[in-house]
Motif scaffolding. Sequence first.
Motif, PDB file in Angstrom:
ATOM      1  N   SER A  92       0.834  -1.078  -0.220  1.00 20.71           N
ATOM      2  CA  SER A  92       0.093   0.076  -0.079  1.00 20.71           C
ATOM      3  C   SER A  92       1.004   1.121   0.096  1.00 20.71           C
ATOM      4  CB  SER A  92      -0.836   0.039   1.221  1.00 20.71           C
ATOM      5  OG  SER A  92      -0.290   0.268   2.262  1.00 20.71           O
ATOM      6  N   VAL A  93       2.047   1.205   0.628  1.00 18.24           N
ATOM      7  CA  VAL A  93       2.761   2.203   0.659  1.00 18.24           C
ATOM      8  C   VAL A  93       3.455   2.682  -0.925  1.00 18.24           C
ATOM      9  CG1 VAL A  93       5.299   3.128   1.299  1.00 18.24           C
ATOM     10  CG2 VAL A  93       3.711   2.187   3.067  1.00 18.24           C
ATOM     11  N   LEU A  94       3.725   1.550  -1.541  1.00 17.56           N
ATOM     12  CA  LEU A  94       4.348   1.726  -2.748  1.00 17.56           C
ATOM     13  C   LEU A  94       3.002   2.135  -3.769  1.00 17.56           C
ATOM     14  CD1 LEU A  94       6.470  -1.427  -2.965  1.00 17.56           C
ATOM     15  CD2 LEU A  94       7.360   0.942  -2.858  1.00 17.56           C
ATOM     16  N   ARG A  95       1.846   1.753  -3.421  1.00 23.90           N
ATOM     17  CA  ARG A  95       0.777   2.363  -4.302  1.00 23.90           C
ATOM     18  C   ARG A  95       0.620   3.669  -4.040  1.00 23.90           C
ATOM     19  NH1 ARG A  95      -3.053  -1.240  -6.969  1.00 23.90           N
ATOM     20  NH2 ARG A  95      -2.446  -3.489  -6.824  1.00 23.90           N
ATOM     21  N   ASP A  96       0.791   4.114  -2.841  1.00 22.24           N
ATOM     22  CA  ASP A  96       0.923   5.365  -2.556  1.00 22.24           C
ATOM     23  C   ASP A  96       1.930   6.373  -3.417  1.00 22.24           C
ATOM     24  OD1 ASP A  96      -1.435   5.181  -0.964  1.00 22.24           O
ATOM     25  OD2 ASP A  96      -0.112   5.344   0.769  1.00 22.24           O
ATOM     26  N   CYS A  97       2.752   5.523  -3.853  1.00 22.92           N
ATOM     27  CA  CYS A  97       3.684   6.041  -4.568  1.00 22.92           C
ATOM     28  C   CYS A  97       3.596   6.315  -6.117  1.00 22.92           C
ATOM     29  CB  CYS A  97       5.236   5.603  -4.194  1.00 22.92           C
ATOM     30  SG  CYS A  97       5.947   5.568  -2.847  1.00 22.92           S
ATOM     31  N   GLY A  98       2.431   5.743  -6.488  1.00 23.40           N
ATOM     32  CA  GLY A  98       1.793   5.780  -7.676  1.00 23.40           C
ATOM     33  C   GLY A  98       2.113   4.483  -8.604  1.00 23.40           C
ATOM     34  N   LEU A  99       2.570   3.342  -7.834  1.00 24.29           N
ATOM     35  CA  LEU A  99       2.991   2.204  -8.892  1.00 24.29           C
ATOM     36  C   LEU A  99       1.691   1.324  -9.374  1.00 24.29           C
ATOM     37  CD1 LEU A  99       5.727   3.023  -7.196  1.00 24.29           C
ATOM     38  CD2 LEU A  99       6.196   0.412  -7.569  1.00 24.29           C
ATOM     39  N   GLY A 100       0.795   1.424  -8.945  1.00 23.98           N
ATOM     40  CA  GLY A 100      -0.195   0.936  -9.211  1.00 23.98           C
ATOM     41  C   GLY A 100      -0.172  -0.702  -9.241  1.00 23.98           C
ATOM     42  N   TYR A 101      -0.497  -1.644 -10.263  1.00 31.06           N
ATOM     43  CA  TYR A 101      -0.175  -2.880 -10.045  1.00 31.06           C
ATOM     44  C   TYR A 101       1.310  -3.438 -10.010  1.00 31.06           C
ATOM     45  CZ  TYR A 101       0.718  -2.526 -15.303  1.00 31.06           C
ATOM     46  OH  TYR A 101       1.454  -2.285 -16.226  1.00 31.06           O
ATOM     47  N   ARG A 102       2.246  -2.403 -10.301  1.00 32.30           N
ATOM     48  CA  ARG A 102       3.690  -2.753 -10.388  1.00 32.30           C
ATOM     49  C   ARG A 102       4.217  -2.903  -8.822  1.00 32.30           C
ATOM     50  NH1 ARG A 102       1.855   0.758 -13.038  1.00 32.30           N
ATOM     51  NH2 ARG A 102       1.710   0.941 -15.400  1.00 32.30           N
ATOM     52  N   ALA A 103       3.398  -2.290  -7.918  1.00 29.38           N
ATOM     53  CA  ALA A 103       3.761  -2.414  -6.395  1.00 29.38           C
ATOM     54  C   ALA A 103       4.052  -3.749  -6.173  1.00 29.38           C
ATOM     55  CB  ALA A 103       2.531  -1.851  -5.460  1.00 29.38           C
ATOM     56  N   ALA A 104       3.224  -4.710  -6.285  1.00 28.44           N
ATOM     57  CA  ALA A 104       3.448  -6.264  -5.719  1.00 28.44           C
ATOM     58  C   ALA A 104       4.785  -6.716  -6.334  1.00 28.44           C
ATOM     59  CB  ALA A 104       2.227  -7.094  -6.157  1.00 28.44           C
ATOM     60  N   ASN A 105       5.030  -6.423  -7.654  1.00 29.09           N
ATOM     61  CA  ASN A 105       6.336  -6.849  -8.375  1.00 29.09           C
ATOM     62  C   ASN A 105       7.506  -6.582  -7.866  1.00 29.09           C
ATOM     63  OD1 ASN A 105       4.806  -8.403 -10.048  1.00 29.09           O
ATOM     64  ND2 ASN A 105       4.572  -6.752 -11.834  1.00 29.09           N
ATOM     65  N   LEU A 106       7.478  -5.160  -7.327  1.00 25.09           N
ATOM     66  CA  LEU A 106       8.639  -4.445  -6.940  1.00 25.09           C
ATOM     67  C   LEU A 106       9.150  -5.131  -5.285  1.00 25.09           C
ATOM     68  CD1 LEU A 106      11.109  -2.512  -7.075  1.00 25.09           C
ATOM     69  CD2 LEU A 106       9.729  -0.576  -6.331  1.00 25.09           C
ATOM     70  N   LEU A 107       7.892  -5.213  -4.708  1.00 23.38           N
ATOM     71  CA  LEU A 107       8.043  -5.840  -3.408  1.00 23.38           C
ATOM     72  C   LEU A 107       8.663  -7.123  -3.295  1.00 23.38           C
ATOM     73  CD1 LEU A 107       7.619  -4.870  -0.539  1.00 23.38           C
ATOM     74  CD2 LEU A 107       5.203  -5.657  -0.440  1.00 23.38           C
ATOM     75  N   GLN A 108       7.862  -7.938  -4.453  1.00 23.32           N
ATOM     76  CA  GLN A 108       8.212  -9.398  -4.280  1.00 23.32           C
ATOM     77  C   GLN A 108       9.845  -9.528  -4.775  1.00 23.32           C
ATOM     78  OE1 GLN A 108       5.514 -12.074  -6.459  1.00 23.32           O
ATOM     79  NE2 GLN A 108       3.794 -10.706  -5.841  1.00 23.32           N
TER      80      GLN A 108
END
Length: 281
Positions: free
Chosen positions: A152-168
């Motif tokens: 959710s923090v990464l989504r707040d940075c504007g990543l959208g569906y890419r957030a899960a990929n970056l985190l993983q």
Amino acid sequence: MTTPFSARIDLAATLQSGQVFHWNQNADASWSGLIGSMPVRVSEKNRCLVVHEGDHGTIARHFALDHPLEQIAAAFPNDPMSQAALSACEGMRILRQPRWECTATFITSSMKQVAHIRSMSLAIRERIGTRPEGSKIQAYPSFEKLAGSTESVLRDCGLGYRAANLLQTARILAEDRLNLDTIAKQKTPMLRKSLTTLPGVGVKVANCILLFAYERLDAVPIDTWIHRILLTMRGGRHGTATELANYARRRLGPYAGYVQQYLFHHARSLKRAKSPTSGIN
DNA sequence: CGCCAGGGTCTCG
DNA sequence: CGAGACCATGGC
């Protein structure tokens, strides 16, 4: 202010060609940014690099002042598009980027314009990164630190569906299930395969990482811009992804990645020139 | 407002 | 293998 390096460089083209996304130009035309966590300020004098702040050796390596630009230019294909890009972008260099930072920013790059990749990069730095002493902007967070973040923090940075990929991907690296430094000794095809095991890294992003962080100067990322250009070079003849990749490798030569970067930046520059209302994107 | 952006992944033929 | 659907978001 110190003595300039002797190697030729086009600083603006190098820093604005969609390789890195966090540099800022100052009122005096110099550029401020970070190499990893080292604050750097550089400028151009007579087409050569001048260092105002930062370690000279680190800067020379990052800006790839050892790349043989004349030899690279001589290896460009002798067609109108490649030659036009060459003369328009003369002095542009392929940077040697930190591996993780490059991998992470290009995971966020899919289906995004350069301007938005930049805003996501800055948001991640501001939100999760740490500020080096004397730096205006923050350093990109390590994968260890990013692995401790949340989607959710990464989504707040504007990543959208890419957030899960970056985190993983950050977690895979943090758990040492893959080591970006260890794989550097692999030959290009194997290295490409290693990189594409990471979530959010397909062939195109892997080629960006190969070119920008592993010194594989023959790697050719084929995005929508390069795709269109390759089709034009082929006379509009379509083909599968692998056919186009083979064509690019043969057609663009031993420094295909360099040719690709010049073509990409030149094409985008021409489009920007047509819409003066838009800034640097 | 509709289109497109430095695409990846999953599914289905 | 290769083609298509789907994925979030912002600039233009």
